[in-house]
Design a protein around this motif. Structure first.
Motif, PDB file in Angstrom:
ATOM      1  N   VAL A 164      16.056 -25.565 -29.983  1.00 27.69           N
ATOM      2  CA  VAL A 164      15.579 -26.046 -31.342  1.00 27.69           C
ATOM      3  C   VAL A 164      15.299 -24.962 -32.222  1.00 27.69           C
ATOM      4  N   HIS A 165      15.902 -24.846 -33.496  1.00 24.27           N
ATOM      5  CA  HIS A 165      15.524 -23.842 -34.390  1.00 24.27           C
ATOM      6  C   HIS A 165      13.744 -23.647 -34.654  1.00 24.27           C
ATOM      7  N   TYR A 166      13.322 -22.596 -34.736  1.00 20.28           N
ATOM      8  CA  TYR A 166      11.852 -22.336 -34.563  1.00 20.28           C
ATOM      9  C   TYR A 166      11.409 -21.570 -35.799  1.00 20.28           C
ATOM     10  N   PHE A 167      10.420 -22.047 -36.752  1.00 21.24           N
ATOM     11  CA  PHE A 167      10.075 -21.460 -38.157  1.00 21.24           C
ATOM     12  C   PHE A 167       8.481 -21.518 -37.675  1.00 21.24           C
ATOM     13  N   ASP A 168       7.791 -20.541 -38.231  1.00 20.76           N
ATOM     14  CA  ASP A 168       6.347 -20.527 -38.001  1.00 20.76           C
ATOM     15  C   ASP A 168       5.885 -19.848 -39.330  1.00 20.76           C
ATOM     16  N   GLY A 218      16.083 -12.390 -28.154  1.00 24.77           N
ATOM     17  CA  GLY A 218      16.875 -11.591 -27.298  1.00 24.77           C
ATOM     18  C   GLY A 218      17.098 -11.742 -25.683  1.00 24.77           C
ATOM     19  N   SER A 219      16.625 -13.010 -25.267  1.00 26.12           N
ATOM     20  CA  SER A 219      16.705 -13.421 -24.091  1.00 26.12           C
ATOM     21  C   SER A 219      17.864 -13.995 -23.723  1.00 26.12           C
ATOM     22  N   GLY A 220      18.896 -13.576 -23.123  1.00 24.46           N
ATOM     23  CA  GLY A 220      20.269 -14.360 -23.064  1.00 24.46           C
ATOM     24  C   GLY A 220      20.706 -14.731 -24.556  1.00 24.46           C
ATOM     25  N   GLU A 221      21.611 -15.487 -24.377  1.00 28.72           N
ATOM     26  CA  GLU A 221      22.778 -15.927 -25.553  1.00 28.72           C
ATOM     27  C   GLU A 221      21.913 -16.796 -26.520  1.00 28.72           C
ATOM     28  N   ALA A 222      21.374 -16.513 -27.692  1.00 29.33           N
ATOM     29  CA  ALA A 222      20.526 -17.542 -28.286  1.00 29.33           C
ATOM     30  C   ALA A 222      21.500 -18.774 -28.877  1.00 29.33           C
ATOM     31  N   ARG A 223      20.694 -19.797 -28.810  1.00 28.74           N
ATOM     32  CA  ARG A 223      21.233 -20.829 -28.966  1.00 28.74           C
ATOM     33  C   ARG A 223      21.074 -21.448 -30.525  1.00 28.74           C
ATOM     34  N   ASN A 224      19.574 -21.038 -31.120  1.00 27.77           N
ATOM     35  CA  ASN A 224      18.928 -21.337 -32.011  1.00 27.77           C
ATOM     36  C   ASN A 224      18.500 -20.262 -32.887  1.00 27.77           C
ATOM     37  N   VAL A 225      18.017 -20.613 -34.098  1.00 28.08           N
ATOM     38  CA  VAL A 225      17.383 -19.602 -35.100  1.00 28.08           C
ATOM     39  C   VAL A 225      15.920 -19.466 -34.664  1.00 28.08           C
ATOM     40  N   TYR A 226      15.383 -18.146 -34.910  1.00 28.74           N
ATOM     41  CA  TYR A 226      14.015 -17.604 -34.457  1.00 28.74           C
ATOM     42  C   TYR A 226      13.646 -17.096 -35.999  1.00 28.74           C
ATOM     43  N   ALA A 227      12.864 -18.039 -36.801  1.00 28.71           N
ATOM     44  CA  ALA A 227      12.201 -17.326 -38.111  1.00 28.71           C
ATOM     45  C   ALA A 227      10.893 -17.411 -38.260  1.00 28.71           C
ATOM     46  N   PRO A 228      10.137 -16.579 -37.245  1.00 26.38           N
ATOM     47  CA  PRO A 228       8.575 -16.475 -37.650  1.00 26.38           C
ATOM     48  C   PRO A 228       8.244 -15.921 -39.017  1.00 26.38           C
ATOM     49  N   GLN A 229       7.087 -16.087 -39.520  1.00 24.42           N
ATOM     50  CA  GLN A 229       6.476 -15.277 -40.526  1.00 24.42           C
ATOM     51  C   GLN A 229       6.903 -15.927 -41.958  1.00 24.42           C
ATOM     52  N   CYS A 230       7.037 -17.073 -42.054  1.00 25.00           N
ATOM     53  CA  CYS A 230       7.822 -17.607 -43.167  1.00 25.00           C
ATOM     54  C   CYS A 230       6.940 -18.101 -44.350  1.00 25.00           C
TER      55      CYS A 230
END
Length: 364
Positions: free
Chosen positions: A88-92, A108-120
């Protein structure tokens, strides 16, 4: 155009989370919100959830395209790890550096399936987007100076402050060391140092280094920029009193107690203002000047949204986060991997429904 995100979960309905959910709902997303207590007065689905229950959290995120965590920083990691497991795409909105470092590890762990967008949020978040937009207008960059102040419009008392944001977060910003660039290299320096005077629209402020506001910018700009830092703006005299509070009264090592005392002494106010000040110096061939400085300065006031009054700190933070979700959903940002705030186009952000607020409001 078909969006890559339709079903969004918003976790945490505090000072900002409720508005994040509302803005996303108004932007056409199907929103389900989760909080420690259920709500029946909201125009979107709301359910009760104990985020410390890993199984319940994963059940809540099942079927979602994205989740926006609006929780206190120490609860974000559980949501990030659940999002990682489910793709699941992740935002915080966090300013906490260790939390973001862990999110980087997940990306960076394995092949990313989703977006990681912290600090938004606002800082880190919008201020870094604006700063990098200014920096792109230079051929050589000497310095990037970023400042934000969330303040009462009509301050009372010697501190001239009100805790409209998390007291826990503010205490950490004041006490944790700050990452900066000096002579092009990353360094850690004490918070509440390198104080300077700032004037915005005739209002005199002071600014000192605080932690977390730069996000990943030092890593991004190391070796390319001589000087980069983030400072928090307050009314004059504030930081001297805070140094007395933490050091002379021995509260530096009693952060929870410090937060309790400060919130009781300076509770939230509705009539606030958010000052944003970004400045870049360097050389730009188009100007013909050997040294040149560009600034972006705003003073955001409270706003009425859907008939309700929202504090400036709430809507600026929420609108920034919602705009980033819009950009990912519309395919204008990567669909997998870690997204740095400084890689987000300010022009693109202004073109979104929620980002447009920043283009229309706050001019001084």
């Amino acid at each position: 155009m078909t969006r890559s995100i339709n079903e969004v979960r918003v976790v945490g309905l505090g000072k900002v989370g409720e508005l994040v959910a509302l803005l996303l709902s108004d932007s056409g997303f199907t929103v389900t919100a989760y909080d420690a207590r259920t709500r029946s007065d909201l125009p979107f689905a709301c359910k009760e959830l104990d985020v410390r229950d890993g199984a319940a959290l994963r059940s809540a995120l099942t079927g979602a395209d994205a989740v926006v965590s609006c929780l206190p920083y120490h609860l974000n990691l559980g949501v990030a790890e659940a999002a990682h497991d489910l793709g699941v795409h992740y935002f915080d909105l966090t300013e906490d550096v260790p939390t973001t470092n862990r999110v980087l590890e997940l990306a960076g762990s394995g092949e990313a399936r989703n977006v990681y967008a912290p600090q938004c949020g606002l800082a880190p978040g919008l201020i870094g987007i604006v700063g990098s937009w200014l920096a792109k207008q230079f051929d050589e960059i000497r310095s990037i100076e970023l400042k934000v102040g969330a303040l009462p419009r009509h301050p009372a008392g010697l501190l001239g402050y009100a805790f409209n944001w998390s007291a826990e977060g503010v205490v950490n910003e004041y006490l944790n060391d700050c990452e900066v660039l000096r002579s092009g290299r990353r360094q850690m320096v004490p918070a509440m140092t390198e104080q300077e005077r700032v004037v915005i629209g005739g209002i005199e402020l002071e600014a000192s280094l605080t932690s977390g506001g730069l996000g990943t910018m030092c890593e991004t700009y190391e070796g390319r920029v001589q000087r980069l830092d983030y400072k928090t703006m307050r009314y004059p005299g504030h930081f001297e009193l805070m140094r007395f509070f933490f050091d002379e009264l021995g509260l530096r090592d009693r952060r929870e107690l410090a937060g309790e005392i400060l919130v009781q002494a300076k509770p939230p106010v509705d009539d606030d203002v958010v000052y944003l000040h970004a400045a870049v110096e360097g050389h730009a061939d188009a100007t013909g000047e050997r040294a040149y400085r560009k600034q972006y300065v705003r003073a955001y006031q409270p706003l009425t949204i859907n008939g309700r009054h929202w504090r400036a700190i709430s809507w600026t933070t929420a609108a920034s986060a919602a705009a980033v979700v819009e950009l990912v959903a519309d395919g204008r940002l990567p669909q997998t991997g870690f997204i740095k705030q400084e890689d987000i186009s300010f022009v693109d952000l202004l073109s979104t429904k929620n980002g447009a607020l920043f283009g229309d409001l706050g001019k001084v």
